[in-house]
Design a protein around this motif. Sequence first.
Motif, PDB file in Angstrom:
ATOM      1  N   MET A   1      -6.767  -5.864  -9.692  1.00  0.00           N
ATOM      2  CA  MET A   1      -5.371  -5.700  -9.286  1.00  0.00           C
ATOM      3  C   MET A   1      -5.194  -4.719  -8.132  1.00  0.00           C
ATOM      4  N   PHE A   2      -6.018  -3.651  -8.137  1.00  0.00           N
ATOM      5  CA  PHE A   2      -5.796  -2.552  -7.198  1.00  0.00           C
ATOM      6  C   PHE A   2      -7.077  -2.176  -6.461  1.00  0.00           C
ATOM      7  N   GLU A   3      -6.873  -1.627  -5.282  1.00  0.00           N
ATOM      8  CA  GLU A   3      -7.982  -1.117  -4.497  1.00  0.00           C
ATOM      9  C   GLU A   3      -7.629   0.309  -4.076  1.00  0.00           C
ATOM     10  N   ALA A   4      -8.530   1.248  -4.337  1.00  0.00           N
ATOM     11  CA  ALA A   4      -8.343   2.635  -3.907  1.00  0.00           C
ATOM     12  C   ALA A   4      -8.966   2.771  -2.525  1.00  0.00           C
ATOM     13  N   LEU A   5      -8.144   3.060  -1.544  1.00  0.00           N
ATOM     14  CA  LEU A   5      -8.590   3.178  -0.154  1.00  0.00           C
ATOM     15  C   LEU A   5      -8.784   4.652   0.198  1.00  0.00           C
ATOM     16  N   PRO A   6      -9.473   4.930   1.281  1.00  0.00           N
ATOM     17  CA  PRO A   6      -9.626   6.335   1.715  1.00  0.00           C
ATOM     18  C   PRO A   6      -8.264   6.992   1.925  1.00  0.00           C
TER      19      PRO A   6
ATOM     20  N   ASN B   1      -6.531   8.567  -0.442  1.00  0.00           N
ATOM     21  CA  ASN B   1      -5.705   8.410  -1.652  1.00  0.00           C
ATOM     22  C   ASN B   1      -4.650   7.318  -1.520  1.00  0.00           C
ATOM     23  N   MET B   2      -4.953   6.311  -0.731  1.00  0.00           N
ATOM     24  CA  MET B   2      -4.054   5.180  -0.592  1.00  0.00           C
ATOM     25  C   MET B   2      -4.409   4.135  -1.648  1.00  0.00           C
ATOM     26  N   ILE B   3      -3.396   3.539  -2.243  1.00  0.00           N
ATOM     27  CA  ILE B   3      -3.574   2.522  -3.283  1.00  0.00           C
ATOM     28  C   ILE B   3      -2.996   1.217  -2.746  1.00  0.00           C
ATOM     29  N   LYS B   4      -3.800   0.154  -2.857  1.00  0.00           N
ATOM     30  CA  LYS B   4      -3.374  -1.163  -2.362  1.00  0.00           C
ATOM     31  C   LYS B   4      -3.365  -2.147  -3.518  1.00  0.00           C
TER      32      LYS B   4
ATOM     33  N   THR C   1       0.840  -1.194   0.000  1.00  0.00           N
ATOM     34  CA  THR C   1       0.000   0.000   0.000  1.00  0.00           C
ATOM     35  C   THR C   1       0.879   1.250   0.000  1.00  0.00           C
ATOM     36  N   MET C   2       0.477   2.229  -0.809  1.00  0.00           N
ATOM     37  CA  MET C   2       1.171   3.524  -0.844  1.00  0.00           C
ATOM     38  C   MET C   2       0.176   4.624  -1.147  1.00  0.00           C
ATOM     39  N   HIS C   3       0.532   5.841  -0.764  1.00  0.00           N
ATOM     40  CA  HIS C   3      -0.256   7.000  -1.151  1.00  0.00           C
ATOM     41  C   HIS C   3      -0.080   7.200  -2.655  1.00  0.00           C
ATOM     42  N   ALA C   4      -1.139   7.599  -3.337  1.00  0.00           N
ATOM     43  CA  ALA C   4      -1.110   7.728  -4.798  1.00  0.00           C
ATOM     44  C   ALA C   4      -0.001   8.677  -5.270  1.00  0.00           C
ATOM     45  N   ALA C   5       0.193   9.802  -4.574  1.00  0.00           N
ATOM     46  CA  ALA C   5       1.237  10.749  -4.980  1.00  0.00           C
ATOM     47  C   ALA C   5       2.626  10.157  -4.787  1.00  0.00           C
TER      48      ALA C   5
ATOM     49  N   TYR D   1      -1.119  11.720  -9.684  1.00  0.00           N
ATOM     50  CA  TYR D   1      -1.802  10.843  -8.729  1.00  0.00           C
ATOM     51  C   TYR D   1      -3.213  10.508  -9.173  1.00  0.00           C
ATOM     52  N   ASN D   2      -3.884  11.445  -9.881  1.00  0.00           N
ATOM     53  CA  ASN D   2      -5.249  11.148 -10.331  1.00  0.00           C
ATOM     54  C   ASN D   2      -5.248  10.078 -11.430  1.00  0.00           C
ATOM     55  N   GLN D   3      -4.178   9.978 -12.201  1.00  0.00           N
ATOM     56  CA  GLN D   3      -4.057   8.891 -13.172  1.00  0.00           C
ATOM     57  C   GLN D   3      -3.892   7.553 -12.453  1.00  0.00           C
ATOM     58  N   ILE D   4      -3.137   7.579 -11.376  1.00  0.00           N
ATOM     59  CA  ILE D   4      -2.932   6.378 -10.575  1.00  0.00           C
ATOM     60  C   ILE D   4      -4.274   5.904 -10.022  1.00  0.00           C
ATOM     61  N   ARG D   5      -5.046   6.840  -9.479  1.00  0.00           N
ATOM     62  CA  ARG D   5      -6.367   6.482  -8.926  1.00  0.00           C
ATOM     63  C   ARG D   5      -7.289   5.971 -10.026  1.00  0.00           C
TER      64      ARG D   5
END
Length: 134
Positions: free
Chosen positions: A120-125, A127-130, A81-85, A107-111
């Motif tokens: 593959m990915f889950e966007a968490l509250p 702006n965290m990406i898992k 898990t990491m912050h999108a930015a 970061y908005n492209q990442i989200r």
Amino acid sequence: MEIKLDSLVAFDRIKVDADSVFQTVEKNGKVVLLKDNQPVYIILKYDANMGAIEQEANIETPKYTLQEAMKIVLLEAVDSTMHAAALADEIFNRGLYRQKNGGKAQYNQIRARCGHYPEMFEALPGNMIKLKMV
């Protein structure tokens, strides 16, 4: 020819901020201008001792899609898990992916990519990406 990562510059940047491009040439001795994520021009600082100008630039351009680059970085992150930015910064710093203009994915492209690849990915509250373990 050895190229530093900060010597890779989007072609459009020379149109809007030529001074910073030439400052990079002064600092690194050369700049590679990228268009559509591919090298198109090399700007070299003149050196009377250089002799013949080097013929080939042997520049490796990233061969990963954004989602592949995200997966590579997230596999090494704590709890995957990491912050999108931070994820966008790490992908850019490692040279895993560049936009067609040579720039960093935002970061908005990442989200957005999380929405395109929900398996593959889950966007968490926050702006965290898992990375989902597949």
